[in-house]
Design an enzyme around this catalytic site. Structure first.
Site, PDB file in Angstrom:
ATOM      1  CE1 TYR A  88     -10.242   1.434  -0.485  1.00 59.57           C
ATOM      2  CE2 TYR A  88      -8.161   1.544   0.683  1.00 59.57           C
ATOM      3  CZ  TYR A  88      -8.866   1.516  -0.498  1.00 59.57           C
ATOM      4  OH  TYR A  88      -8.193   1.579  -1.689  1.00 59.57           O
ATOM      5  CD1 TRP A  90      -6.095  -2.076  -1.870  1.00 62.48           C
ATOM      6  CD2 TRP A  90      -5.063  -3.532  -3.239  1.00 62.48           C
ATOM      7  NE1 TRP A  90      -5.960  -1.485  -3.109  1.00 62.48           N
ATOM      8  CE2 TRP A  90      -5.330  -2.343  -3.954  1.00 62.48           C
ATOM      9  CE3 TRP A  90      -4.423  -4.573  -3.885  1.00 62.48           C
ATOM     10  CZ2 TRP A  90      -4.972  -2.190  -5.302  1.00 62.48           C
ATOM     11  CZ3 TRP A  90      -4.070  -4.422  -5.210  1.00 62.48           C
ATOM     12  CH2 TRP A  90      -4.354  -3.237  -5.907  1.00 62.48           C
TER      13      TRP A  90
HETATM   14  N1  MGD Z   1       1.151   8.408   2.232  1.00 63.66           N
HETATM   15  C1  MGD Z   1       0.428   7.648   1.431  1.00 63.66           C
HETATM   16  N2  MGD Z   1      -0.526   6.845   1.944  1.00 63.66           N
HETATM   17  C2  MGD Z   1      -1.257   6.062   1.136  1.00 63.66           C
HETATM   18  C3  MGD Z   1      -1.035   6.047  -0.260  1.00 63.66           C
HETATM   19  C4  MGD Z   1      -0.027   6.904  -0.791  1.00 63.66           C
HETATM   20  O1  MGD Z   1       0.212   6.959  -2.015  1.00 63.66           O
HETATM   21  N3  MGD Z   1       0.694   7.670   0.096  1.00 63.66           N
HETATM   22  N4  MGD Z   1      -1.775   5.225  -1.053  1.00 63.66           N
HETATM   23  C5  MGD Z   1      -3.084   4.851  -0.588  1.00 63.66           C
HETATM   24  C6  MGD Z   1      -3.655   3.772  -1.386  1.00 63.66           C
HETATM   25  S1  MGD Z   1      -3.769   4.068  -3.070  1.00 63.66           S
HETATM   26  C7  MGD Z   1      -4.131   2.629  -0.858  1.00 63.66           C
HETATM   27  S2  MGD Z   1      -4.972   1.522  -1.871  1.00 63.66           S
HETATM   28  C8  MGD Z   1      -4.036   2.334   0.575  1.00 63.66           C
HETATM   29  C9  MGD Z   1      -3.785   0.848   0.892  1.00 63.66           C
HETATM   30  O2  MGD Z   1      -4.136   0.584   2.194  1.00 63.66           O
HETATM   31  P1  MGD Z   1      -4.523  -0.892   2.686  1.00 63.66           P
HETATM   32  O3  MGD Z   1      -5.221  -1.612   1.586  1.00 63.66           O
HETATM   33  O4  MGD Z   1      -5.219  -0.770   3.981  1.00 63.66           O
HETATM   34  O5  MGD Z   1      -3.078  -1.511   2.879  1.00 63.66           O
HETATM   35  P2  MGD Z   1      -2.614  -3.011   3.045  1.00 63.66           P
HETATM   36  O6  MGD Z   1      -1.257  -2.971   3.625  1.00 63.66           O
HETATM   37  O7  MGD Z   1      -2.774  -3.750   1.764  1.00 63.66           O
HETATM   38  O8  MGD Z   1      -3.617  -3.548   4.137  1.00 63.66           O
HETATM   39  C10 MGD Z   1      -4.337  -4.717   4.031  1.00 63.66           C
HETATM   40  C11 MGD Z   1      -4.364  -5.374   5.398  1.00 63.66           C
HETATM   41  O9  MGD Z   1      -5.223  -6.509   5.313  1.00 63.66           O
HETATM   42  C12 MGD Z   1      -4.582  -7.629   5.900  1.00 63.66           C
HETATM   43  N5  MGD Z   1      -5.081  -8.821   5.194  1.00 63.66           N
HETATM   44  C13 MGD Z   1      -4.642  -9.344   4.037  1.00 63.66           C
HETATM   45  N6  MGD Z   1      -5.382 -10.422   3.697  1.00 63.66           N
HETATM   46  C14 MGD Z   1      -6.299 -10.587   4.663  1.00 63.66           C
HETATM   47  C15 MGD Z   1      -7.341 -11.513   4.876  1.00 63.66           C
HETATM   48  O10 MGD Z   1      -7.591 -12.421   4.085  1.00 63.66           O
HETATM   49  N7  MGD Z   1      -8.102 -11.356   6.001  1.00 63.66           N
HETATM   50  C16 MGD Z   1      -7.870 -10.357   6.892  1.00 63.66           C
HETATM   51  N8  MGD Z   1      -8.682 -10.278   7.952  1.00 63.66           N
HETATM   52  N9  MGD Z   1      -6.867  -9.476   6.728  1.00 63.66           N
HETATM   53  C17 MGD Z   1      -6.112  -9.583   5.623  1.00 63.66           C
HETATM   54  C18 MGD Z   1      -3.112  -7.400   5.706  1.00 63.66           C
HETATM   55  O11 MGD Z   1      -2.384  -8.102   6.673  1.00 63.66           O
HETATM   56  C19 MGD Z   1      -3.007  -5.885   5.810  1.00 63.66           C
HETATM   57  O12 MGD Z   1      -2.704  -5.480   7.112  1.00 63.66           O
HETATM   58  O13 MGD Z   1      -3.000   3.144   1.148  1.00 63.66           O
HETATM   59  C20 MGD Z   1      -3.187   4.521   0.901  1.00 63.66           C
HETATM   60  N10 MGD Z   1      -2.217   5.274   1.684  1.00 63.66           N
HETATM   61  N1  MGD Z   2       4.702  -2.593  -5.912  1.00 68.87           N
HETATM   62  C1  MGD Z   2       3.516  -2.039  -5.633  1.00 68.87           C
HETATM   63  N2  MGD Z   2       2.701  -1.669  -6.650  1.00 68.87           N
HETATM   64  C2  MGD Z   2       1.521  -1.063  -6.365  1.00 68.87           C
HETATM   65  C3  MGD Z   2       1.084  -0.850  -5.042  1.00 68.87           C
HETATM   66  C4  MGD Z   2       1.972  -1.255  -3.994  1.00 68.87           C
HETATM   67  O1  MGD Z   2       1.682  -1.076  -2.801  1.00 68.87           O
HETATM   68  N3  MGD Z   2       3.158  -1.839  -4.323  1.00 68.87           N
HETATM   69  N4  MGD Z   2      -0.130  -0.253  -4.791  1.00 68.87           N
HETATM   70  C5  MGD Z   2      -1.127  -0.256  -5.868  1.00 68.87           C
HETATM   71  C6  MGD Z   2      -2.183   0.718  -5.627  1.00 68.87           C
HETATM   72  S1  MGD Z   2      -3.316   0.374  -4.415  1.00 68.87           S
HETATM   73  C7  MGD Z   2      -2.346   1.843  -6.356  1.00 68.87           C
HETATM   74  S2  MGD Z   2      -3.651   2.886  -6.045  1.00 68.87           S
HETATM   75  C8  MGD Z   2      -1.427   2.185  -7.445  1.00 68.87           C
HETATM   76  C9  MGD Z   2      -1.057   3.659  -7.374  1.00 68.87           C
HETATM   77  O2  MGD Z   2      -0.463   4.087  -8.526  1.00 68.87           O
HETATM   78  P1  MGD Z   2       0.142   5.569  -8.518  1.00 68.87           P
HETATM   79  O3  MGD Z   2      -0.777   6.480  -7.852  1.00 68.87           O
HETATM   80  O4  MGD Z   2       0.512   5.914  -9.902  1.00 68.87           O
HETATM   81  O5  MGD Z   2       1.434   5.293  -7.652  1.00 68.87           O
HETATM   82  P2  MGD Z   2       2.532   6.125  -6.895  1.00 68.87           P
HETATM   83  O6  MGD Z   2       3.688   5.187  -6.803  1.00 68.87           O
HETATM   84  O7  MGD Z   2       2.001   6.718  -5.648  1.00 68.87           O
HETATM   85  O8  MGD Z   2       2.882   7.323  -7.850  1.00 68.87           O
HETATM   86  C10 MGD Z   2       3.445   7.185  -9.128  1.00 68.87           C
HETATM   87  C11 MGD Z   2       4.425   8.307  -9.343  1.00 68.87           C
HETATM   88  O9  MGD Z   2       3.754   9.561  -9.457  1.00 68.87           O
HETATM   89  C12 MGD Z   2       4.721  10.569  -9.206  1.00 68.87           C
HETATM   90  N5  MGD Z   2       4.092  11.746  -8.625  1.00 68.87           N
HETATM   91  C13 MGD Z   2       3.690  11.943  -7.347  1.00 68.87           C
HETATM   92  N6  MGD Z   2       3.189  13.195  -7.192  1.00 68.87           N
HETATM   93  C14 MGD Z   2       3.279  13.786  -8.411  1.00 68.87           C
HETATM   94  C15 MGD Z   2       2.919  15.072  -8.906  1.00 68.87           C
HETATM   95  O10 MGD Z   2       2.409  15.953  -8.207  1.00 68.87           O
HETATM   96  N7  MGD Z   2       3.157  15.306 -10.232  1.00 68.87           N
HETATM   97  C16 MGD Z   2       3.709  14.381 -11.058  1.00 68.87           C
HETATM   98  N8  MGD Z   2       3.880  14.691 -12.344  1.00 68.87           N
HETATM   99  N9  MGD Z   2       4.068  13.169 -10.602  1.00 68.87           N
HETATM  100  C17 MGD Z   2       3.845  12.875  -9.311  1.00 68.87           C
HETATM  101  C18 MGD Z   2       5.709   9.967  -8.231  1.00 68.87           C
HETATM  102  O11 MGD Z   2       7.030  10.209  -8.675  1.00 68.87           O
HETATM  103  C19 MGD Z   2       5.341   8.525  -8.177  1.00 68.87           C
HETATM  104  O12 MGD Z   2       6.442   7.644  -8.238  1.00 68.87           O
HETATM  105  O13 MGD Z   2      -0.236   1.408  -7.351  1.00 68.87           O
HETATM  106  C20 MGD Z   2      -0.504   0.026  -7.228  1.00 68.87           C
HETATM  107  N10 MGD Z   2       0.735  -0.682  -7.402  1.00 68.87           N
HETATM  108 MO    MO Z   3      -4.613   2.152  -4.103  1.00 72.95          MO
END
Ligand code: MGD
Ligand code: MGD
Ligand code: MO
Length: 758
Positions: A88, A90
């Site tokens: 998994y 991005w």
């Molecule tokens: N505590 C906490 N943890 C969370 C979340 C949270 O809200 N709180 N959010 C979760 C969510 S919503 C998500 S989506 C995940 C994201 O988790 P990931 O999608 O695993 O996070 P990224 O840092 O985007 O990791 C992508 C990796 O791929 C590598 N990469 C980029 N391009 C390429 C490529 O072309 N080839 C190869 N081989 N590698 C590449 C990058 O260097 C990077 O290390 O994290 C989750 N974890």
């Molecule tokens: N700049 C930037 N943008 C991103 C990403 C990134 O890595 N960087 N990641 C992308 C990805 S993979 C995803 S999945 C989306 C995620 O999108 P979201 O899941 O919406 O993102 P978060 O920033 O984790 O959370 C949004 C807000 O929800 C609020 N929140 C957290 N817990 C609670 C709760 O229990 N109740 C309420 N009411 N509010 C709460 C927090 O204050 C937080 O700032 O964002 C995407 N956008």
């Molecule tokens: Mo995500």
């Protein structure tokens, strides 16, 4: 190199500022490398040394021979299901060089692999929605009411979790125009009011001019139930809508009114849980019923224990208001979570690299990776099924960073000691690469040609290569093509095409899909010369479930009843304790209303970072510029800082029973009392590499979070249910090591130390 934002972009992302230097940073992987003792003993589980040993730099031939040999050995001895290729993550923007598509196609050609199901983003709600409304991504997201049907129609947007602009900087696959701020401004100018229900006030952009209501994190379901209670008891619920379009309201009412369990879900009851005054709750319910109201839920709410419940309850509330299927009314789950949700684009299904068919039928729920590695054969429940974890022997990751994304990293460090072989294709020496056996350097999207086509984005972009590959880095496609050659299925994998020919094939298919939708596109050469193309905006606004509303008999939903399920017979029949037949307040394993809050009295919100994409670009100057004394910034309310004698700029230690990390304190009243905000994505930098219990000196939030599924229904990640305590860190500051590579030995030196020849 300077990066200039696209002229047509009304709100360019700040994240782009971090690209140029991050892709040339010291942390880049320049050459294939193998964990030192693995070279002597390939395929032997290492004991406890992954993550702590030096690496030996080897030639591509040596590395690829090793990988091909291991894939063959493991398949022969344990079968394809023992290869975990869920991988998994991005990865990067672009249609062809998308690492997930490449690795999945490769492993499918090899006979299959254990995959992962759903996403970290919205696993809980994706599992729930088909039972109560319909497919999540194919319907709730793709058919989300477009902004042109919100502006001018909607009186009030009630945003659970806000609609943070920081999150709308990105979109999976890439994007050309950042549109959210414009749409919000248009809606506001046309009279829409906004309410931000969130622990952080800045989750509502300034342009919304939103009122802020700050419930305790994870208590939204209780608040929503009380809103529903007021609607019902004050005669504001739309009974005609509930009768015609929904099933099971009668089964839900006894719970709501308290005749079932003796607890009426009144605003006074909710106040004791969520901390919002009962008067404010009653007032909000009346206001919602008094005009056209859109209820939105950020995905964050369902990345918490019982995260299915607030999403289900939002649908129930919207059904009670009776405005589902009308412009500016109903519900939406994910507005602002990525740019583009609600953009009025045409529905075009763009082609992608075909991944083939996986012959291993059983995926694991995406966030259950540590459990799968630690407990082969163990039983678990998922979405009504009793299942067993597979016996995983080889892990191959490309395009994801589990040492960023997985909850409870101390547990993941242990889990990563289990497999016989771990292979990682990476751009940088991330913690995941450091915990692998064989590391293959991948190019970044600046170093290869690709095209960005995203359904929600009006712009198509030709992505030219702007710099040569770093060191010996190669495209994932080339890496897999060479492995396929060694394994005897090169033609299957490449179909005889090189990268340029693949791009041409994908583009020709795109032209044909667009031609069918009435849009003529130039050939690839012309597209490359122009650099980008705009798709026309759709003239017809979309309204989620409008056809169903127009005729629920002719256009039934795909749920068992064909209607919106306020009560689900299917879920009820499972008798699972953590998800009943209708939405319920079930609490959370860690939140401020729990007795555990005595010891760890701050709720950790580890939300998405403003300055980077997850962990990507953290080694670049832009993300590093946001750090305090080199540590990830953590935001805290002034009252909490004062109570602990802490000041802005202090380095603090954040801890609970699972782990600890350092962070740099930012004192701000944009965060409610009782909450500490620490974005995800600071590269995991354990003080003692390889030791699962070591403190992360840099500030990775996932050393603190708990690895438990949202429920047996969704098994989603539950990062947003975490309690912690903090204290000032007065010891000498440990250095940040993670932005430099691990110890790298040249092959000859390694030969001398191990006595081995290559
Ligand atoms: N505590 C906490 N943890 C969370 C979340 C949270 O809200 N709180 N959010 C979760 C969510 S919503 C998500 S989506 C995940 C994201 O988790 P990931 O999608 O695993 O996070 P990224 O840092 O985007 O990791 C992508 C990796 O791929 C590598 N990469 C980029 N391009 C390429 C490529 O072309 N080839 C190869 N081989 N590698 C590449 C990058 O260097 C990077 O290390 O994290 C989750 N974890
Ligand atoms: N700049 C930037 N943008 C991103 C990403 C990134 O890595 N960087 N990641 C992308 C990805 S993979 C995803 S999945 C989306 C995620 O999108 P979201 O899941 O919406 O993102 P978060 O920033 O984790 O959370 C949004 C807000 O929800 C609020 N929140 C957290 N817990 C609670 C709760 O229990 N109740 C309420 N009411 N509010 C709460 C927090 O204050 C937080 O700032 O964002 C995407 N956008
Ligand atoms: Mo995500």
């Amino acid at each position: 190199m300077d990066f200039v934002p696209c002229r047509e972009d009304p709100a360019p992302s700040e994240i782009g500022n971090g690209m140029a230097d991050a892709y040339c940073a010291a942390a880049r992987i320049r050459q294939p490398a193998v964990r030192q003792s693995y070279l002597d003993n390939p395929g032997a589980a290492p004991g406890k040394t992954r993550g702590s040993e030096p690496f030996v730099e080897v030639t591509w031939d040596v590395a690829l021979d090793l990988v091909a040999g291991e894939l063959q050995r493991v398949r022969k001895t344990h079968g394809n299901a023992s290869i975990f290729g869920g991988s998994y993550g991005w990865a990067s923007a672009g249609r062809f060089h998308h690492a997930q598509s490449q690795i999945h196609r490769f492993l499918n050609c090899f006979g299959g692999y254990t995959a992962s199901k759903d996403t970290y983003s919205y696993a809980a709600v994706s599992a729930l929605m088909p039972h109560i409304v319909g497919p999540f991504s194919g319907m709730v997201l793709d058919q989300a009411t477009t902004w042109d049907a919100i502006s001018g129609h909607c009186d009030l947007v009630v945003m659970f979790g806000g609609m943070a602009l920081k999150n709308a900087q990105i979109n999976a696959g890439g994007l050309g125009r950042h549109t959210l701020a414009e749409w919000l401004a248009t809606a506001r100018a046309q009279g829409t009011a906004f309410i931000n229900i969130s622990p952080i006030s800045t989750d509502a952009p300034d342009v919304c001019d939103a009122e802020w209501i700050a419930p305790r994190p994870n208590s939204d379901t209780a608040l929503m139930l009380a809103l529903a209670y007021v609607l019902q008891t004050e005669g504001l619920a739309d009974q005609a809508f509930l009768d015609r379009y929904c099933v099971g309201y009668d089964r839900f009412l006894p719970y709501l009114l308290g005749t079932a369990d003796g607890i009426a879900k009144t605003p006074e009851w909710a106040e004791t849980i969520c901390g919002v005054p009962s008067g404010a709750i009653a007032k909000l319910a009346r206001r919602m019923a008094n005009g056209r109201t859109l209820i939105t839920v950020a995905w964050a709410l369902q990345r918490a224990d019982h995260g299915e419940q607030p999403c289900w309850m939002a649908v129930v509330l919207a059904a009670m208001l009776g405005q589902i299927g009308l412009p500016g009314g109903g519900f939406g789950i994910g507005y602002g979570c990525a740019n583009g949700i609600g953009n009025p684009t045409h529905d075009v299904r763009f082609p992608a690299l075909p991944q083939g068919r996986n012959q291993v039928p059983d995926p694991i729920p995406v966030a259950r990776i540590s459990d799968a590695l630690l407990s082969p054969g163990a039983p678990y429940r998922f979405n009504g099924e009793d299942r067993q974890y597979p016996d995983l022997r080889l892990v191959y990751w490309a395009g994801g960073n589990p040492f960023h994304h997985q909850m409870e990293l101390p547990k993941l460090v242990r889990a990563f000691q289990q497999p016989e072989t771990i292979i990682v294709n990476e751009i940088w020496w991330t913690a995941t690469a450091r915990h692998a056996d064989i590391v293959l350097p991948a190019t970044s999207s600046l170093e290869r040609r690709d095209i960005s086509l995203v359904r929600w984005d009006p712009m198509m972009v030709h992505m030219d290569a702007v710099q040569p590959p770093y060191g010996e880095a190669r495209d994932d496609h080339e890496i897999f093509a060479d492995l396929a050659e060694r394994l005897g299925f090169a033609d299957d994998f490449t179909q005889g095409r090189d990268s340029q020919q693949w791009l041409e094939a994908i583009w020709e298919e795109t032209r044909s899909v667009c031609r069918n939708a009435g849009l003529e596109l130039p050939d690839l050469k012309e597209f490359a010369a122009q650099g980008k193309l705009d798709r026309p905006i759709s003239e017809t606004p979309k309204i989620l479930l409008s056809e169903f509303r127009a005729d629920p008999v002719a256009n039934p939903l795909s749920t068992p009843s064909g209607r919106i399920e306020i009560f689900s017979e299917v879920i009820d029949a499972w008798n699972d304790k953590n998800c009943a037949g209708h939405p319920k307040w079930l609490g959370s394993y860690e939140w401020l209303g729990d007795r555990k809050a005595k010891e760890h009295p701050l709720h950790l919100i580890s939300n998405q970072p403003r300055t980077r994409l997850h962990s990507q670009l953290d080694c670049g100057a832009h993300s590093r510029g946001s750090k305090i004394e080199g540590r990830e910034p953590a935001m805290l309310n002034p009252a909490e800082a004062k109570a602990r004698g802490l000041e802005n700029g202090d380095v603090i230690r954040i801890f609970n029973d699972r782990g600890s990390c350092l962070a740099g304190l930012v004192v701000s009243d944009t965060v409610m009392p009782g909450v500490i905000q620490l974005s995800t994505g600071a590269w995991y930098d354990p003080e003692e590499p390889g030791n699962p219990d070591a403190m992360c000196v840099h500030g990775n939030a996932n050393v603190l979070t708990r690895d438990r599924g949202t429920s047996t229904l969704g098994q989603g990640p539950s990062a947003h249910s975490t309690l912690v305590e903090i204290m000032r860190f007065d010891d000498p500051l440990p250095p940040i090591k993670v932005f430099n590579p691990p110890i790298l030995l040249p092959a000859e030196a390694a030969d001398e130390t191990t006595g081995r020849t290559q």
